[in-house]
Motif scaffolding. Sequence first.
Motif, PDB file in Angstrom:
ATOM      1  N   ASN A 151      -4.848  -7.848   4.644  1.00  0.00           N
ATOM      2  CA  ASN A 151      -5.878  -8.357   3.568  1.00  0.00           C
ATOM      3  C   ASN A 151      -5.016  -9.055   2.552  1.00  0.00           C
ATOM      4  O   ASN A 151      -3.988  -8.874   2.169  1.00  0.00           O
ATOM      5  CB  ASN A 151      -6.599  -7.092   2.858  1.00  0.00           C
ATOM      6  N   TYR A 152      -5.994 -10.149   1.817  1.00  0.00           N
ATOM      7  CA  TYR A 152      -5.336 -10.782   0.832  1.00  0.00           C
ATOM      8  C   TYR A 152      -4.787 -10.057  -0.398  1.00  0.00           C
ATOM      9  O   TYR A 152      -4.049 -10.320  -1.099  1.00  0.00           O
ATOM     10  CB  TYR A 152      -6.277 -11.815   0.494  1.00  0.00           C
ATOM     11  N   GLU A 153      -5.876  -9.050  -0.770  1.00  0.00           N
ATOM     12  CA  GLU A 153      -5.388  -8.250  -1.962  1.00  0.00           C
ATOM     13  C   GLU A 153      -4.567  -6.993  -1.638  1.00  0.00           C
ATOM     14  O   GLU A 153      -5.173  -6.517  -0.679  1.00  0.00           O
ATOM     15  CB  GLU A 153      -6.911  -8.031  -2.866  1.00  0.00           C
ATOM     16  N   ALA A 154      -3.655  -6.982  -2.318  1.00  0.00           N
ATOM     17  CA  ALA A 154      -2.406  -5.940  -1.838  1.00  0.00           C
ATOM     18  C   ALA A 154      -3.202  -4.469  -1.867  1.00  0.00           C
ATOM     19  O   ALA A 154      -3.891  -4.245  -2.831  1.00  0.00           O
ATOM     20  CB  ALA A 154      -1.162  -5.836  -2.570  1.00  0.00           C
ATOM     21  N   TRP A 155      -3.075  -3.798  -1.048  1.00  0.00           N
ATOM     22  CA  TRP A 155      -3.319  -2.327  -0.823  1.00  0.00           C
ATOM     23  C   TRP A 155      -4.956  -1.821  -0.754  1.00  0.00           C
ATOM     24  O   TRP A 155      -5.263  -0.717  -1.006  1.00  0.00           O
ATOM     25  CB  TRP A 155      -2.763  -1.391  -2.030  1.00  0.00           C
ATOM     26  N   GLN A 156      -5.699  -3.078  -0.422  1.00  0.00           N
ATOM     27  CA  GLN A 156      -7.358  -2.621  -0.071  1.00  0.00           C
ATOM     28  C   GLN A 156      -7.513  -1.821   1.023  1.00  0.00           C
ATOM     29  O   GLN A 156      -8.019  -0.750   0.941  1.00  0.00           O
ATOM     30  CB  GLN A 156      -7.920  -3.983  -0.014  1.00  0.00           C
ATOM     31  N   ASP A 157      -6.602  -1.862   1.919  1.00  0.00           N
ATOM     32  CA  ASP A 157      -6.610  -1.182   3.004  1.00  0.00           C
ATOM     33  C   ASP A 157      -6.265   0.190   2.959  1.00  0.00           C
ATOM     34  O   ASP A 157      -6.806   1.281   3.355  1.00  0.00           O
ATOM     35  CB  ASP A 157      -6.207  -1.664   4.336  1.00  0.00           C
ATOM     36  N   ARG A 158      -5.193   0.479   2.168  1.00  0.00           N
ATOM     37  CA  ARG A 158      -4.854   1.814   1.725  1.00  0.00           C
ATOM     38  C   ARG A 158      -5.944   2.560   0.840  1.00  0.00           C
ATOM     39  O   ARG A 158      -5.976   3.754   1.246  1.00  0.00           O
ATOM     40  CB  ARG A 158      -3.599   1.823   0.870  1.00  0.00           C
ATOM     41  N   GLU A 159      -6.390   1.823  -0.153  1.00  0.00           N
ATOM     42  CA  GLU A 159      -7.662   2.585  -0.876  1.00  0.00           C
ATOM     43  C   GLU A 159      -8.739   2.857   0.056  1.00  0.00           C
ATOM     44  O   GLU A 159      -9.308   4.244  -0.076  1.00  0.00           O
ATOM     45  CB  GLU A 159      -7.998   1.503  -1.694  1.00  0.00           C
ATOM     46  N   LEU A 160      -9.144   2.109   1.015  1.00  0.00           N
ATOM     47  CA  LEU A 160     -10.167   2.371   2.023  1.00  0.00           C
ATOM     48  C   LEU A 160      -9.760   3.683   2.829  1.00  0.00           C
ATOM     49  O   LEU A 160     -10.570   4.698   2.907  1.00  0.00           O
ATOM     50  CB  LEU A 160     -10.578   1.247   2.840  1.00  0.00           C
ATOM     51  N   ARG A 161      -8.438   3.654   3.470  1.00  0.00           N
ATOM     52  CA  ARG A 161      -8.061   4.844   4.366  1.00  0.00           C
ATOM     53  C   ARG A 161      -8.100   6.147   3.597  1.00  0.00           C
ATOM     54  O   ARG A 161      -8.601   7.005   4.078  1.00  0.00           O
ATOM     55  CB  ARG A 161      -6.657   4.360   4.753  1.00  0.00           C
ATOM     56  N   ASP A 162      -7.606   5.897   2.185  1.00  0.00           N
ATOM     57  CA  ASP A 162      -7.565   7.309   1.355  1.00  0.00           C
ATOM     58  C   ASP A 162      -8.816   7.747   1.060  1.00  0.00           C
ATOM     59  O   ASP A 162      -9.114   8.860   1.117  1.00  0.00           O
ATOM     60  CB  ASP A 162      -6.807   6.923   0.266  1.00  0.00           C
ATOM     61  N   ALA A 163     -10.100   6.903   1.144  1.00  0.00           N
ATOM     62  CA  ALA A 163     -11.145   7.392   0.629  1.00  0.00           C
ATOM     63  C   ALA A 163     -11.852   7.778   2.036  1.00  0.00           C
ATOM     64  O   ALA A 163     -12.453   8.847   1.930  1.00  0.00           O
ATOM     65  CB  ALA A 163     -11.894   6.024   0.141  1.00  0.00           C
ATOM     66  N   ILE A 164     -11.579   7.277   3.063  1.00  0.00           N
ATOM     67  CA  ILE A 164     -12.022   7.887   4.270  1.00  0.00           C
ATOM     68  C   ILE A 164     -11.404   9.097   4.526  1.00  0.00           C
ATOM     69  O   ILE A 164     -12.044  10.336   4.792  1.00  0.00           O
ATOM     70  CB  ILE A 164     -11.684   6.920   5.535  1.00  0.00           C
ATOM     71  N   ASP A 165     -10.210   9.438   4.570  1.00  0.00           N
ATOM     72  CA  ASP A 165      -9.416  10.585   4.501  1.00  0.00           C
ATOM     73  C   ASP A 165      -9.982  11.582   3.855  1.00  0.00           C
ATOM     74  O   ASP A 165      -9.941  13.050   3.929  1.00  0.00           O
ATOM     75  CB  ASP A 165      -7.952  10.322   4.350  1.00  0.00           C
ATOM     76  N   SER A 166     -10.417  11.344   2.375  1.00  0.00           N
ATOM     77  CA  SER A 166     -10.770  12.308   1.622  1.00  0.00           C
ATOM     78  C   SER A 166     -12.226  12.561   1.721  1.00  0.00           C
ATOM     79  O   SER A 166     -12.882  13.513   0.955  1.00  0.00           O
ATOM     80  CB  SER A 166     -10.687  11.965   0.097  1.00  0.00           C
TER      81      SER A 166
END
Length: 212
Positions: A151-166
């Motif tokens: 993804n072009y903006e850093a860490w957007q996928d990490r934020e989404l992953r963490d939101a799913i995991d929580s």
Amino acid sequence: MKTASLILSITLLAACSHEPGPKPEVSQVPTVTAAPYQPDSGSLAIQCGKLIDGLAAEGAGNSTVVIRDGRIASVSAGWSAPHDLPLLDLREYTCLPGLIDMHTHVTETFEDMTDMKIYLQRTAQEQDALSSKHAGDTLLAGFTSIRNVGNYEAWQDRELRDAIDSGKVVGPRMQIVGFYLTIPNGGGDLIIPDMQPEDIPSRFHAGVARTP
């Protein structure tokens, strides 16, 4: 595996193949399409007309899949109905495990490529809503695990992953990369006509390699 992933992997994908017959009956099946939900929870018995488990060369006949506390506890031949579990009747359908997509860009849209200024104009709230919608659509399409490759903006996928995991967002299990790895002006570098690279926030250049 997440509750949504476990149930949808069998119930939604069951519709991929079915024989003519009455619509399957659903009895007290947990809702998995709206957050918040509790990961690794939920219990359910599923009766399948046929079962593809990914292990045998051919699909099995009548089968029952039992899920307890968000995990598959047993897969047995024949139709059974544990007295302590809600029952999902898919006897007219073929059940199979959730699919895995090894190449996604779940935080972005194809249309973004037509005018990349959108990356600078989109608010954090709008980005969260977009990512959440794509995650939910991906799960409802039957993909319970994905590998996001940039993804072009850093860490957007990490934020989404963490939101799913929580449990805040409904979506598949995610493997992430954080941002594109590229060279200056490369395919993963956010370049916008009439804008100097230094005028674009550094979070859009996180993966640009300028030295060995």
